[in-house]
Design a protein around this motif. Structure first.
Motif, PDB file in Angstrom:
ATOM      1  N   VAL A 296       9.102  -1.424   4.607  1.00 16.52           N
ATOM      2  CA  VAL A 296       8.520  -1.563   3.265  1.00 16.52           C
ATOM      3  C   VAL A 296       7.413  -0.529   3.066  1.00 16.52           C
ATOM      4  N   PRO A 297       7.462   0.263   1.978  1.00 14.51           N
ATOM      5  CA  PRO A 297       6.391   1.233   1.733  1.00 14.51           C
ATOM      6  C   PRO A 297       5.075   0.513   1.452  1.00 14.51           C
ATOM      7  N   GLN A 298       4.013   1.023   2.039  1.00 13.15           N
ATOM      8  CA  GLN A 298       2.678   0.511   1.754  1.00 13.15           C
ATOM      9  C   GLN A 298       1.954   1.539   0.893  1.00 13.15           C
ATOM     10  N   VAL A 299       1.404   1.069  -0.223  1.00  9.89           N
ATOM     11  CA  VAL A 299       0.787   1.972  -1.188  1.00  9.89           C
ATOM     12  C   VAL A 299      -0.713   1.701  -1.273  1.00  9.89           C
ATOM     13  N   LYS A 300      -1.477   2.759  -1.095  1.00  8.95           N
ATOM     14  CA  LYS A 300      -2.925   2.655  -1.246  1.00  8.95           C
ATOM     15  C   LYS A 300      -3.269   2.961  -2.699  1.00  8.95           C
ATOM     16  N   LEU A 301      -3.774   1.953  -3.409  1.00  3.82           N
ATOM     17  CA  LEU A 301      -4.105   2.099  -4.814  1.00  3.82           C
ATOM     18  C   LEU A 301      -5.396   2.887  -4.985  1.00  3.82           C
ATOM     19  N   ARG A 302      -5.689   3.301  -6.205  1.00  8.16           N
ATOM     20  CA  ARG A 302      -6.915   4.051  -6.484  1.00  8.16           C
ATOM     21  C   ARG A 302      -8.153   3.217  -6.129  1.00  8.16           C
ATOM     22  N   SER A 303      -8.018   1.896  -6.200  1.00  5.69           N
ATOM     23  CA  SER A 303      -9.137   1.004  -5.882  1.00  5.69           C
ATOM     24  C   SER A 303      -9.429   0.960  -4.389  1.00  5.69           C
ATOM     25  N   GLY A 304      -8.503   1.493  -3.575  1.00  2.00           N
ATOM     26  CA  GLY A 304      -8.651   1.456  -2.130  1.00  2.00           C
ATOM     27  C   GLY A 304      -7.835   0.345  -1.487  1.00  2.00           C
ATOM     28  N   ARG A 305      -7.357  -0.571  -2.300  1.00  3.90           N
ATOM     29  CA  ARG A 305      -6.560  -1.677  -1.787  1.00  3.90           C
ATOM     30  C   ARG A 305      -5.166  -1.181  -1.405  1.00  3.90           C
ATOM     31  N   VAL A 306      -4.621  -1.720  -0.310  1.00  8.84           N
ATOM     32  CA  VAL A 306      -3.272  -1.366   0.133  1.00  8.84           C
ATOM     33  C   VAL A 306      -2.340  -2.541  -0.141  1.00  8.84           C
ATOM     34  N   VAL A 307      -1.249  -2.273  -0.838  1.00 14.26           N
ATOM     35  CA  VAL A 307      -0.285  -3.330  -1.164  1.00 14.26           C
ATOM     36  C   VAL A 307       1.108  -2.921  -0.702  1.00 14.26           C
ATOM     37  N   ASP A 308       1.912  -3.911  -0.376  1.00 15.93           N
ATOM     38  CA  ASP A 308       3.303  -3.668  -0.008  1.00 15.93           C
ATOM     39  C   ASP A 308       4.135  -3.505  -1.275  1.00 15.93           C
ATOM     40  N   ALA A 309       4.964  -2.479  -1.288  1.00 13.80           N
ATOM     41  CA  ALA A 309       5.856  -2.255  -2.428  1.00 13.80           C
ATOM     42  C   ALA A 309       7.216  -2.859  -2.113  1.00 13.80           C
ATOM     43  N   ASN A 310       7.277  -4.181  -2.175  1.00 14.76           N
ATOM     44  CA  ASN A 310       8.530  -4.874  -1.895  1.00 14.76           C
ATOM     45  C   ASN A 310       9.547  -4.623  -3.001  1.00 14.76           C
ATOM     46  N   ARG A 311      10.809  -4.639  -2.619  1.00 13.21           N
ATOM     47  CA  ARG A 311      11.876  -4.411  -3.592  1.00 13.21           C
ATOM     48  C   ARG A 311      11.814  -5.475  -4.691  1.00 13.21           C
ATOM     49  N   GLN A 312      12.102  -5.041  -5.913  1.00 14.80           N
ATOM     50  CA  GLN A 312      12.097  -5.952  -7.052  1.00 14.80           C
ATOM     51  C   GLN A 312      13.401  -5.854  -7.812  1.00 14.80           C
ATOM     52  N   SER A 313      13.669  -6.908  -8.564  1.00 15.52           N
ATOM     53  CA  SER A 313      14.899  -6.974  -9.344  1.00 15.52           C
ATOM     54  C   SER A 313      14.656  -6.511 -10.780  1.00 15.52           C
ATOM     55  N   PHE A 314      15.581  -5.708 -11.285  1.00 17.65           N
ATOM     56  CA  PHE A 314      15.590  -5.299 -12.689  1.00 17.65           C
ATOM     57  C   PHE A 314      16.890  -5.854 -13.271  1.00 17.65           C
TER      58      PHE A 314
END
Length: 435
Positions: A296-314
């Motif tokens: 799972v890609p981990q994304v560091k936001l501009r705020s400094g917080r790191v979140v997991d970019a889990n797959r989502q449904s469209f």
């Protein structure tokens, strides 16, 4: 008009045009109303003129909903065939309210076809077959793709005569100077003062991580590929999974903003393209790929917080049935995006190349993406980028006045009268729904 006043208008069953500048809260209002309507047991169809906008609302395109699809005209034979389509008949039978978002992208010709189909399928020769119609959007944004006649110029719009609900609050731009600049463009009053502001933003050094907006796809693709290749290491590929009918799938894949194969590397600049139900990010949130954990890609936001970019449904749905679904990591490379695909996004900062603007409204869409002038950087702009259609300016003046009149009438109603109108609307719709 305030959001709460517009909501009162919609709850009384009035067909309406929900207008307002970018960031005025139109989508929030639509979501509040549709939630109320469904709780009341009313048949509410949520559609949009484009697949991108439909995805944001969790609905479908109006072309798909209506059965019109890519047709250029609807004649008697076509209408007869549509009447014999059980799924289409059932769809209209259950619908009392039709929401059409991003109305600026629909032509007058299409709207007249939609009116004819609604009259036929609802068996009522009154505007749109008696459905409560709610248009939403901003005509200063991108115009109809294939036609120069706007929806408000159609005979069906004039016969419907929707109540104008012009939202005046601003939830995106808190910068008075930027708001005034955008207003000058909307009014067609761009002078030396406004051009000086924009010229002062040219050549300013922007960070390497900033999102760059272009008017042409070729420039976007070239920049993203170049930047990704400059990063060390081998890219990781994330492939989209798909299910559903071929036609629906093709439309959904084209509109959902995520690529079928997403290639990422650590350090890649990315943008989320879907709102998170946990509110960690929204469509347009920027960040940098910080690494990968269990695939799972981990994304560091501009705020400094790191979140997991889990797959989502469209999804593309109709009456609760899934017509098509794709699942993918809700990211796209974000060194560059097109102005068209930025529509609906809110960006903290962006660098824009508007020197090749080729259609009215294109520059306005781009400039209205950012929250403040502090976050605006320009490489160039031309006169087309500052132009809006004179017909839209004139119509906008009417919509504002019409909205003011609606507010005055609304506040003359007693609570008892308003409740009676609201209850009558709910009851009549429920009656049609049950039959």
């Amino acid at each position: 008009m305030k959001q709460e006043d517009a909501l009162r208008v919609l709850k009384m069953g009035h067909s309406a045009y929900v207008a307002g500048e970018p960031g005025a809260g139109k989508t929030h209002l639509l979501n509040s109303f549709t939630k109320w309507a469904r709780k009341k047991g009313l048949g509410c169809a949520v559609t949009a003129s484009t697949g991108i906008a439909a995805t944001h609302l969790g609905g479908t395109t109006v072309h798909s909903f209506s059965g019109i699809g890519i047709k250029k005209q609807v004649g008697e034979k076509t209408l007869d065939k549509m009447e014999q389509d059980r799924n289409l008949w059932k769809r209209f039978y259950k619908t009392n309210i039709l929401v059409v978002d991003e109305i600026s992208m629909l032509s007058a010709e299409f709207l007249d076809m939609l009116d004819l189909v609604c009259r036929t399928m609802k068996r009522r020769n009154i505007p749109f077959g008696g459905l409560q119609i709610i248009f939403s959007g901003d005509f200063f944004q991108l115009p109809p793709v294939e036609d120069i006649h706007y929806a408000f110029q159609s005979s069906s719009w004039k016969k419907l005569n929707p109540v104008s609900c012009y939202l005046t609050s601003q939830y995106r731009q808190r910068d008075a100077k930027l708001s005034q600049l955008l207003m000058s463009i909307r009014q067609g009053k761009v002078g030396n003062k406004e051009k000086d502001i924009l010229n002062s933003k040219i050549g300013k050094s922007a960070s390497s991580e900033i999102t760059r907006l272009f008017t042409h796809n070729i420039d976007v693709d070239a920049l993203n590929e170049e930047k990704l290749n400059q990063l060390p290491g081998k890219g990781r590929s994330f492939f989209m999974t798909k299910r559903g009918g071929k036609g629906y799938l093709e439309s959904l894949v084209k509109s959902c903003l995520v690529p079928e194969e997403l290639v990422l590397k650590e350090g890649a600049e990315v943008m989320f393209v879907k709102n998170d139900i946990k509110h960690r990010y929204v469509n347009g949130t920027r960040g940098t790929v910080a690494g990968f954990r269990t695939g799972v890609p981990q994304v560091k936001l501009r705020s400094g917080r790191v979140v997991d970019a889990n797959r989502q449904s469209f999804k593309r749905e109709d009456d609760g049935n899934v017509l098509a679904e794709v699942v993918q990591v809700p990211l796209r490379l974000a060194w560059g995006i097109t102005v068209h695909k930025s529509q609906g996004m809110t960006l903290d900062e962006a660098e824009m190349d508007l020197g090749k603007s080729f259609v009215t409204g294109q520059g306005y869409v781009a400039l209205s993406r950012v929250r403040s002038l502090k976050g605006l950087f320009l490489t160039s702009f031309n006169n087309t980028a500052l132009r809006v259609d004179e017909r839209v300016i004139k119509a906008d003046q009417f919509f504002r006045k019409h909205s003011d009149t609606a507010v005055e009438r609304l506040y003359r109603l007693s609570e008892k009268e308003e409740k009676r109108y609201r209850d009558s609307f709910s009851a009549s719709c429920k009656s049609d729904f049950v039959l």
